[in-house]
Scaffold this active site. Structure first.
Site, PDB file in Angstrom:
ATOM      1  N   ASN A   1       3.981  40.730  59.205  1.00  0.00           N
ATOM      2  CA  ASN A   1       4.766  40.043  58.341  1.00  0.00           C
ATOM      3  C   ASN A   1       4.368  38.578  58.470  1.00  0.00           C
ATOM      4  O   ASN A   1       3.296  38.337  57.962  1.00  0.00           O
ATOM      5  CB  ASN A   1       6.285  40.278  58.933  1.00  0.00           C
ATOM      6  CG  ASN A   1       6.679  40.054  60.341  1.00  0.00           C
ATOM      7  OD1 ASN A   1       6.040  40.748  61.123  1.00  0.00           O
ATOM      8  ND2 ASN A   1       7.559  39.036  60.446  1.00  0.00           N
ATOM      9  N   ASP A   2       5.140  37.456  58.585  1.00  0.00           N
ATOM     10  CA  ASP A   2       4.988  36.131  58.274  1.00  0.00           C
ATOM     11  C   ASP A   2       3.600  35.605  58.619  1.00  0.00           C
ATOM     12  O   ASP A   2       3.149  35.954  59.889  1.00  0.00           O
ATOM     13  CB  ASP A   2       6.015  35.286  59.193  1.00  0.00           C
ATOM     14  CG  ASP A   2       7.431  35.808  59.185  1.00  0.00           C
ATOM     15  OD1 ASP A   2       7.728  36.678  58.457  1.00  0.00           O
ATOM     16  OD2 ASP A   2       8.295  35.105  59.772  1.00  0.00           O
ATOM     17  N   PRO A   3       2.946  34.789  57.804  1.00  0.00           N
ATOM     18  CA  PRO A   3       1.675  34.129  57.838  1.00  0.00           C
ATOM     19  C   PRO A   3       2.297  33.069  58.908  1.00  0.00           C
ATOM     20  O   PRO A   3       3.388  32.457  58.614  1.00  0.00           O
ATOM     21  CB  PRO A   3       1.092  33.719  56.629  1.00  0.00           C
ATOM     22  CG  PRO A   3       2.397  33.624  55.941  1.00  0.00           C
ATOM     23  CD  PRO A   3       3.380  34.845  56.447  1.00  0.00           C
TER      24      PRO A   3
END
Length: 575
Positions: free
Chosen positions: A62-64
């Site tokens: 998911n999130d960078p």
């Protein structure tokens, strides 16, 4: 890979050899094997796995987190589950690149191993200190079951290592904890810090009461002891603010600014937990009063989005080599958890985008980083082709399942544009839902059918539609319509749309679409409106995918220039 080997630069080959014994390779899980039996064969086809978008070989992403440039290397950390294709067991995975396109996976940088992150290492950012040392600020979960959130810090074990392979967490963690009256389960995702007037500053996202999203402001003289300011930098009645980002922008030109440089204008972005979209405002910041003031007159925080599609939890960083600010975002799957377990992977990142302030000062402009063009093969072009009402034509001569398409349209007959229903004047997505690609109009819909079957029983439409707005001004809608993208059951296929701030009176508008097997990432009017969509064709896969230009409006359009390139595969984390 044959002809694709030219993409592997010498640095990539040498690093692969160096890391052959250390790089973590994730194998298909027993969970994935068990789930496959009840899933359509097309869903688990390797031909739906993206070719040139960032993703690990397997499992959930998911999130960078904390992208940065350091000693000749681009670093990307990201939320990753090493044990499966669903969220959980999160660590900070780590990949490096020389060019933002070819990536090599290293060992995870941060794992839960101290009291203040023992139940999770969640999102955060990196900051380059005055002596050149990188620091990671991140959210840790320090109690079981309740997601009690605190902020931690980590430093490289050996800052002379350009690959930053090992990180250490000082004993004074956590550096920021919820105070009485704060919601400890909604307190996360510290930003890149900036320095001014003898103090470092960072933001942490939060929720105050039931509805007020908050960017809490913290200050420190030594990057060790942090004190919360009396007032937040900014807040709004939007629900929880996740993954805040705050940075200066130049008022002219396309160059970026380092986060600690002073700017006339600033951007504050927050990811809204309620909507799962990223919103931003452009405004002014006074580091004396520690207040940010959005520039939009009515204070509507949800007017501007980085991307009007499947794009969330984004993060920017400043690239000092090319003096540009680069944006990355997460695109989740829009199939089902069962399908993801069967595939053994879930989630990708957008193509890195260069961002800058539009000359109007009202919004940002985004464009794929120039390095992406290294993947382009031989071009196919179409020029000066008129598309009559109700007509379409195919673009042939390349594999369009993995392609980059740029097209410039000329529109005539603007007097035929439909009146814009005031009920949809502020809701482009809802307007696209009722005025989809197959609903005939006056001027448009016109654009591309991508990942289309030969018989058009599957197709994803990326298109424009022009309306007559108030005061005689025309309004341009850009939409991605995947409602006919696949015959497979159990898929989420929402239409995505945004209005385009462009003067269509000239009769000209442009579109660029990056097509990559199960993702379509599009840029309208030179990057003023962007839409990323996930699709899962069951017929239009691989060599059976087709590309068309269509016009379902009453006014004819002309393709003044279309160029399409088949895209080669880069090195992608060992996949």
């Amino acid at each position: 890979m044959g002809a694709q080997l030219w993409v592997l630069a010498p640095w990539a080959v040498l690093l692969l050899l160096q890391l052959a014994g250390a790089s973590h390779v994730v194998h298909r899980s027993l969970e994935a094997e068990a789930a496959t039996a009840s899933v359509p064969a097309s869903i688990v086809s390797p031909l739906l796995r993206t070719g040139y978008h960032f993703q690990p070989p397997m499992n959930w992403i998911n999130d960078p987190n904390g992208p940065l440039y350091y000693k000749g290397w681009y670093h990307l950390f990201y939320q990753y589950n090493p044990k499966g294709a669903v969220w959980g067991n999160i660590v900070w995975a780590h990949s490096v690149s020389r060019d933002l396109i070819n990536w090599i996976a290293l060992e995870p940088a941060i794992k839960p191993d101290i009291p203040s992150d023992q139940y999770g290492c969640w999102s955060g950012s990196t900051t380059i200190l005055a002596d050149g040392t990188p620091a990671i600020l991140y959210t840790g979960i320090d109690r079981p079951n309740i997601n009690y959130q605190v902020q931690n810090i980590a430093f490289p074990k050996n800052k002379s290592d350009p690959l930053l392979r090992e990180w250490v967490k000082p004993g004074y963690n956590p550096i920021a904890s919820p105070e009485p009256g704060m919601n400890a389960t909604q307190f996360r995702d510290p930003t890149t810090a900036w320095y001014a007037d003898g103090h470092w500053r960072m933001l942490v996202g939060g929720l105050k009461g039931a509805r007020r999203g908050v960017a809490y402001l913290y200050r420190s003289r030594d990057f060790k002891t942090w004190v919360r300011a009396k007032h937040p930098l900014h807040s709004a009645l939007t629900g929880m603010w996740e993954c805040p980002d705050f940075f200066p922008v130049q008022v002219s030109g396309q160059n970026g600014l380092d986060t600690s440089e002073s700017g006339t204008k600033y951007v504050l972005k927050n990811s809204l937990d309620l909507t799962r979209y990223d919103y931003y405002t452009v405004g002014t910041y006074d580091n004396t009063t520690e207040r940010y003031v959005p520039g939009n007159p009515d204070g509507d925080y949800r007017r501007l989005r980085y991307d009007y599609g499947n794009f969330y939890a984004s993060k920017t960083f400043f690239d000092p080599v090319k003096r540009r600010r680069i944006l990355l975002g997460w695109a989740n799957e829009s199939d089902s958890v069962t399908y993801d377990k069967a595939k053994g992977w879930a989630g990708i990142h957008s193509i890195p985008r260069k961002i800058w302030l539009d000359p109007s000062g009202k919004q940002l402009v985004q464009w794929p980083v120039e390095e992406l063009e290294k993947l382009r093969g031989k071009p196919v072009s179409v020029s000066h082709k008129v598309v009559a009402p109700g007509e379409h034509f195919e673009v042939t001569g390349l594999g369009t399942y993995q392609a980059d398409v740029e097209v410039s349209f000329e529109v005539s007959g603007l007097e035929k544009a439909e009146e814009l229903d005031p009920a949809y004047a502020d809701d482009a997505e809802k307007l696209c839902g009722v005025k989809g690609a197959d609903v005939k109009g006056g001027v448009g819909p016109f654009g591309l059918w991508v990942l289309a079957a030969a018989g058009l029983e599957e197709k994803t439409a990326v298109f424009f539609r022009v309306f007559k707005g108030g005061s005689g001004k025309h309004v341009v809608l850009m939409c991605t319509d995947p409602t006919k993208s696949s015959l497979s059951p159990g898929l989420y296929k929402p239409t995505f749309a945004g209005f385009v701030d462009t003067d269509i009176s000239s009769g000209k508008v442009s579109l660029r679409s990056l097509i990559d097997r199960s993702v379509v990432e599009s840029f309208g009017a030179g990057g003023k409106t962007c839409i990323l969509s996930r699709v899962y064709p069951s017929i239009a896969i691989g060599k059976d995918a087709h590309l068309y230009v269509f016009n379902n409006g009453e006014a004819e359009i002309k393709v003044s220039q279309l160029t399409a390139w088949e895209m080669k595969k880069p090195l992608m984390n060992g996949a």
